[in-house]
Design a protein around this motif. Structure first.
Motif, mmCIF file in Angstrom:
data_model
loop_
_atom_site.group_PDB
_atom_site.id
_atom_site.type_symbol
_atom_site.label_atom_id
_atom_site.label_comp_id
_atom_site.label_asym_id
_atom_site.label_seq_id
_atom_site.Cartn_x
_atom_site.Cartn_y
_atom_site.Cartn_z
ATOM 1 N N VAL A 239 11.009 0.496 2.930
ATOM 2 C CA VAL A 239 10.378 -0.371 1.938
ATOM 3 C C VAL A 239 8.866 -0.388 2.163
ATOM 4 N N HIS A 240 8.138 -0.215 1.068
ATOM 5 C CA HIS A 240 6.682 -0.295 1.150
ATOM 6 C C HIS A 240 6.263 -1.763 1.036
ATOM 7 N N GLY A 264 9.454 0.147 7.405
ATOM 8 C CA GLY A 264 8.530 -0.529 6.504
ATOM 9 C C GLY A 264 7.116 -0.024 6.668
ATOM 10 N N THR A 265 6.356 -0.034 5.577
ATOM 11 C CA THR A 265 4.927 0.226 5.688
ATOM 12 C C THR A 265 4.197 -1.074 5.373
ATOM 13 N N ALA A 266 3.125 -1.303 6.095
ATOM 14 C CA ALA A 266 2.334 -2.517 5.873
ATOM 15 C C ALA A 266 0.977 -2.316 6.526
ATOM 16 N N ASP A 283 1.752 1.908 9.636
ATOM 17 C CA ASP A 283 0.557 1.505 8.911
ATOM 18 C C ASP A 283 0.583 2.115 7.521
ATOM 19 N N ARG A 284 0.172 1.358 6.532
ATOM 20 C CA ARG A 284 0.282 1.857 5.160
ATOM 21 C C ARG A 284 -0.651 3.019 4.865
ATOM 22 N N LEU A 304 12.747 2.088 -1.419
ATOM 23 C CA LEU A 304 12.286 1.137 -2.433
ATOM 24 C C LEU A 304 10.791 1.332 -2.602
ATOM 25 N N ASP A 305 10.386 1.706 -3.793
ATOM 26 C CA ASP A 305 8.989 2.085 -4.004
ATOM 27 C C ASP A 305 8.342 1.225 -5.072
ATOM 28 N N CYS A 306 7.281 0.558 -4.690
ATOM 29 C CA CYS A 306 6.528 -0.202 -5.691
ATOM 30 C C CYS A 306 5.167 0.450 -5.902
#
Lengths: 472, 472
Positions: A239-240, A264-266, A283-284, A304-306
């Motif tokens: 999930v981004h 996760g990316t953040a 890291d994003r 899951l891509d936003c």
């Protein structure tokens, strides 16, 4: 290798650019909003947002409890009084609301008085306590959505509050019920009317900010994970924006299923705060494809891509056989990554097209998910209601709990938007209708303004620094 | 309106035709196989296939029982003898097998003797009783698959039979076990060796033809309905070729879930035979989109498509919100609908590309499913094994039962292929390894040949009419 893969898998389309241009003309001012200011201003705004927010990210758990107690206290103490206030408020002819005067930058937003709405047959009138602020609201502000409605409009798609009245021949709620609701625009106001089908009684233990943080993010996360993608034991999810509202909902829902791995990316500064909710955090700004493959060479079961754009190819490339890629937003069209009219045009029209034959050969699934379209264009209220009930049950079992990043007064909507724009938030941003704006410190007005780097929108932003004339 | 919809939704790509041409050169002879002969010959072949087949479609249920009894009888009576035969056969140095000498028409197929295969470590050696014949085998014959293997090869991906030996250090089966197996080619032979992971013990009550009819079709149908698309109570499913092996498996599996509506397309002559398995049946030549919408204006929840081409747009257009379109084959590339080199080229390269943004706006899911890739390229044996076990349990509960269309000797493989090509079958075509060819009647050789309408492949077909020299 991944680049080759995505080239093979996908098709970019460049031809109908003229089509886009004509479509784009009515949105010209919005094109200028996605600008370089965001990168530069991030640190400044972060440091500004924190004091005006009622909590620091690291205090989240504690703050959540405090808010709950405070709200409960208020309800207990003012039980009878509340009804009175509601009734007298019900007689008012006007209410405060956030208005978007046209598509564009933050300067298009202001708080104003509007005529008090009255419920039609089948509608519920709600005295709003808290509203959710989503990335989607930024896309709406810029007009970057499919068939944008006419302005001026009151933004906002979700709120929590107290039932104040019902339309004629309308049953199902009692006056005074604590409810959470979806609204097709108009949520950012003191009072909202919305059809019965979009209103749900809140669990007793849930605070109003929690409820407003809950509705869109958890329903979307649940439906994507369990109804579109069929999440089961032992699967893995990427999930981004793992620190955002949907990201935190996804992480919590994954934890309700045994042995689910969450990638996760953040932004790095969020890692400390959210590291316990996600199995592997990246890291994003780094190449997450390589990082995921180092840990799981086979890839993941659900992406899951936003972000959209080139991430579609990357996401599909990362899927294990029978894996599902779900596009649920296109935030790249709003952020500083889209620096100009032309790069915005490019990111919109060059979204990579998918070849079904390749999906067949690779055993892959690609899906799109838009909760608002599902609710307001496609009439799936019944299905969403069932999901809301399942989620409330998980909440009552203490298996999930919405993460509230910060509370903002209606008059602080610009700062709140800037904070989500800059991805400064951890969890959900809430507009607290009863909150008074926190006075700005003098230093703020100079820190956010740098000569030669201002944008049109930025000038409008000066409203922020005065603030008081917001209510007209 | 539907046309507009699909135009909006999808992108056709015409540019890289030169790419296709170079790819296509090595398959030139196959392009001539997909010809107009099939429409004309259908009635003739149907009437020919029926007498040579051990049953007429309308006798299916009865015939199924007879076959079962016959097989059981044989096993009981020849229990001890069977092992003896197996052992002596095990000493043989050669076996009969169907050989595809090159990609192209029916004339590329013949029965020949091949060296007896011996099981490697981790493999099971199976004395084959029955093999499944699938539409995919026609695509293989024509070379119309992704990375086709080198010819000559023995076609066939599934068989049932008796375990005759195990590779060194290989455990899990006993000699004499009745098994069904997936094979990465080589199934259409008297003896097959395949890795342990692709072999499953058959239920006691299942006949060998049933088992060979069961494996690919039911596993594919189950995984598409329940693992890709998440079929639940009250949903609706559209399946093309409802009379075929996968179509019948889909219909039966849908009947295990309450209130599932099945829409099916099939040639009119099959309607009487399959009408009880499908809720709404449409002729395959009419506009099924309009017919489905008349009954269900909102569309359907799941579309299973083995046709590809323009059907992708139609299928996506028919989906309800959150609905899933699954492409699991591209039979239009093989049938008479693809009449020339150029229309074949068109159908391959102009498969409509899907725009993820549109999926997002419409809340739709598109998936591809290839069981063979899942098994042999993507190593998902464990997941497939779990599915096989669930299906055997449904079989033992008498909730599902494979429909066998007809049994054919190895030497009759061309007629069998022609029958599936002409979509004459109801349920599965089986190659019965122990069956002797049914002698052709004199009239057959003239009826199938019409002056001036012959194709290259047709000439090769003359082999059919002699048949005896097949075994070299």
């Amino acid at each position: 290798m991944d680049y080759e893969y995505s080239q093979m898998f996908l098709e970019s389309r460049t031809k109908p650019f003229h089509k886009f241009l004509s479509l784009f003309q009515k949105r010209t001012d919005s094109a200028h909003t996605a600008h370089s200011e965001f990168g530069r201003r991030k640190d400044q705004l972060q440091s500004r947002a924190s004091p005006s927010s009622p909590m620091k990210p690291t205090d989240m758990a504690k703050e959540g409890t405090e808010t709950t107690e405070e709200t409960e206290h208020m309800i207990e103490k003012n039980g009878a009084k509340e009804t009175e206030t509601v009734l007298s408020a019900g007689d008012a002819k006007e209410m405060r609301a956030v208005i978007l005067s046209g598509f564009g930058g933050l300067n298009k937003l202001r708080v104003t008085k509007k005529a008090m709405p009255e419920p039609q047959e089948g509608e519920v009138k709600i005295r709003v306590k808290a509203c959710g602020l989503n990335f989607l609201d930024l896309m709406v502000r810029q007009g970057n959505i499919d068939s944008p409605p006419k302005t001026p409009l009151v933004p906002g798609f979700e709120c929590s509050g107290i039932v104040e009245a019902m339309g004629e021949n309308t049953k199902g709620f009692e006056i005074g019920d604590r409810v959470v609701a979806f609204v097709n625009y108009n949520a950012w106001a003191e009072v909202v009317c919305t059809p019965l089908d979009y209103v749900y009684n809140m669990p007793d233990d849930m605070t109003f900010p929690e409820a407003a943080a809950f509705s869109m993010n958890f329903v979307a996360a649940y439906m994507m994970l369990f109804e579109v993608a069929n999440l089961r034991e032992g699967m893995s999810v990427l999930v981004h924006s793992a620190g955002g509202g949907v990201g935190q909902a996804v992480a919590q829902l994954c934890s309700t299923i045994p042995s689910v791995t969450v990638f996760g990316t953040a932004s790095s500064f969020k890692h400390e705060a959210i590291k316990d909710s996600v199995t592997h955090l990246f890291d994003r700004n780094i190449d997450y494809v390589q990082e995921v493959k180092k840990i799981s060479p086979e890839g993941v079961d659900i992406v899951l891509d936003c972000l959209s754009g080139e991430n579609t190819g990357k996401g599909l490339g990362l899927l294990r056989p029978l894996g599902t890629y779900i596009l649920y937003g296109s935030s790249n069209m709003v952020t500083g990554e889209t620096k100009s009219f032309f790069s915005l045009a490019k990111s919109w029209w060059q979204v990579e097209k998918v070849n079904p034959i390749k999906l067949y050969e690779e055993n892959k699934v690609i899906a799109g998910f838009s909760l608002l379209n599902l609710l307001f264009k496609q009439g799936r209220c019944g299905q969403v209601k069932t999901v809301v009930e399942k989620l409330f049950s998980l909440y009552n079992q203490k298996k999930i709990k919405p993460v509230v990043d910060s509370l903002w007064a209606l008059e602080e909507v610009k700062e709140a938007m800037q904070r989500i724009h800059d991805r400064g938030n951890i969890g959900k941003l809430i507009l607290d209708v009863e909150k008074s704006p926190t006075p700005l410190m003098a230093s703020d007005s100079t820190e956010t303004s740098e000569a030669g780097e201002e944008e049109e929108e930025h000038e409008g932003d000066n409203d922020n620094k005065e603030r008081m004339p917001f209510i007209q």
